[in-house]
Design a protein around this motif. Structure first.
Motif, mmCIF file in Angstrom:
data_model
loop_
_atom_site.group_PDB
_atom_site.id
_atom_site.type_symbol
_atom_site.label_atom_id
_atom_site.label_comp_id
_atom_site.label_asym_id
_atom_site.label_seq_id
_atom_site.Cartn_x
_atom_site.Cartn_y
_atom_site.Cartn_z
ATOM 1 N N HIS A 1 -0.896 -1.354 7.721
ATOM 2 C CA HIS A 1 -1.070 -1.818 6.350
ATOM 3 C C HIS A 1 0.253 -1.939 5.613
ATOM 4 C CE1 HIS A 1 -0.787 2.533 5.336
ATOM 5 N NE2 HIS A 1 -1.418 2.645 6.482
ATOM 6 N N PRO B 1 -4.193 -4.657 0.458
ATOM 7 C CA PRO B 1 -4.298 -5.458 1.687
ATOM 8 C C PRO B 1 -4.091 -6.952 1.424
ATOM 9 C CG PRO B 1 -6.482 -4.909 0.863
ATOM 10 C CD PRO B 1 -5.500 -4.290 -0.092
ATOM 11 N N ARG C 1 -6.808 0.073 10.521
ATOM 12 C CA ARG C 1 -6.607 -1.097 9.653
ATOM 13 C C ARG C 1 -5.543 -2.040 10.199
ATOM 14 N NH1 ARG C 1 -5.330 1.362 3.944
ATOM 15 N NH2 ARG C 1 -4.425 2.962 5.283
#
Length: 426
Positions: free
Chosen positions: A255, A82, A327
């Protein structure tokens, strides 16, 4: 292929990899998440990437015991990479995974990284960790390779086995072994990159290219909105030319596309080049949530609707349709901007985990059936559950069946729009 395979990280990327190999070989699947291991042992993949049937057909020893990695000699690392709050690469999961592998690997092991990184990271960041923890020497006692993941969450057509696999290795011999291992399960075949850095760079530009193409569409959507032109109609007309690329505007989260370009720009700046085109595209895409929210507010004002205290329903919170992954979802930007205007926002999602939504964003998900009639609806994520309901669902979702619908991804057929609904879309 006589290698014993282990996969480290069993998320959206690692699990499909493990299952593909597990159908042909006996493998070890390692993850630090105890709940993940428990559910996989029960034949449940809560990411919905792999079916229960596929899990049953694969021979995988699911474990959160790192010592199990000592049994294998070919380790695939597929952990998240990330960015932090400052949009800088966060290599913590990669470093921790390398520590785990290094502490448990034996001589002769080949470690292949699939995580997205900047060119040079495998050799500059991961190798020293592996050497430090194992006491072994890279290139002599163990070897590394890089094979970028190309998993597209929710895509059942382009899967691990049907997408050409780029492979690389520390030397020719290792490259051949890595190619041989992946060829045993990847039907689409492999492409041998000339070096690990080339393979790393290839991965990071795949998503950077897509990011920039979507950024162009988003900028065009902003321009056409000011000109009072429907972007979808423009793209439909332009798309009749044979070489016009099929991209559309939208929120760029997740992501991969919303993250990977920052890995490349970080590395570029470390060697003295300030990327302009890539960062310009990132700025446009990062600000689209605010643009969507303010566009709705303008619509409300034009209709003499009170903004403060108005109720707006947001359909969908995940980063992508038909995928439960929350995410880096950009829907939260729309929600927070609306809340800044004093709007009462209620959020629902057909497949997201409510606990995750609360933990990740502080958002309380309301079940679809319990949504209160709203002044406007932001159709943020076109999950099939919502698309299949079509325009008729807004009879219940909107107060008295009339109001504003923001269809971010143009998932609804505008020609069927009821006359009492005001439509805005990118």
């Amino acid at each position: 292929m006589d290698r014993k395979i282990g996969v480290v990280g069993l998320g959206y990327v690692g699990l499909p990899v493990a299952v593909a190999f597990g159908k042909e070989h006996h493998i070890v699947g390692f993850d630090i998440n105890e709940y993940r291991i428990e559910t996989l042992r029960q034949g449940i993949d809560y990411t919905n990437e792999v079916t229960s049937e596929d899990l049953q057909r694969a021979t995988i020893e699911f474990t959160n015991n790192p010592s199990s990695l000592a049994e294998v000699d070919f380790i695939i690392v597929a952990v998240p990479t990330p960015i932090n709050e400052n949009k800088q690469p966060d290599l913590t999961p990669l470093i921790k995974a390398s520590e785990t592998v290094g502490s448990n690997m034996k001589k002769g092991t080949i470690v292949v990284y699939e995580s997205t990184v900047y060119p040079g990271a495998t050799e500059e960041v991961c190798v020293p960790v592996l050497e430090g923890k194992s006491g072994l020497k890279a290139g002599k006692d163990f070897f590394v390779g890089y094979s970028p993941e190309r998993i597209n969450p929710g895509d059942k057509e382009h899967t691990f086995t049907t997408i050409t696999k780029v492979v690389s290795g520390q030397n020719e011999e290792v490259l051949d072994i890595v190619a041989d291992v992946y060829s045993s399960v990847v039907e689409a075949g492999v492409h041998k990159a000339s070096s690990i850095k080339v393979a790393e760079a290839a991965k990071v530009i795949e998503n950077t290219q897509r990011d920039l193409n979507i950024a162009l569409m988003n900028e065009l959507a902003i321009i056409f909105d000011k000109l009072g032109i429907d972007t979808s109609e423009v793209l439909k007309a332009a798309g009749t030319k044979w070489n016009f690329l099929n991209f559309s505007p939208g929120l760029v989260g997740g992501h991969c596309i919303g993250v990977d370009p920052y890995y490349l720009t970080h590395k570029a700046e470390s060697v003295g080049h300030h990327p302009q085109v890539i960062l310009a595209g990132r700025r446009i895409n990062d600000n689209m949530g605010d643009f969507v929210a303010t566009s709705l507010i303008k619509k409300m004002i034009h209709r003499n609707m009170p903004v403060q205290g108005a109720r707006v329903t947001v359909l969908g919170l995940t980063f992508k349709e038909n995928v439960p992954d929350l995410r880096n979802s950009k829907v939260i930007d729309v929600i927070r901007e609306l809340q800044e205007f004093g709007v009462d926002v209620q959020v629902t999602d057909a497949i997201a985990n409510p606990e995750e939504a609360m933990e990740e964003y502080g958002v309380r998900l309301v079940s679809y059936e319990k949504l209160l009639p709203a002044d406007a609806v932001v159709f943020a994520v076109p999950h099939v559950e919502y698309v299949s309901k079509g325009w008729s669902q807004f009879n219940q979702l909107l107060k008295h069946g009339k109001g504003i619908v923001v269809d971010i991804k143009s998932a609804l057929d505008s020609s069927l729009r009821p006359s009492n609904i005001d439509l805005w879309r990118l």
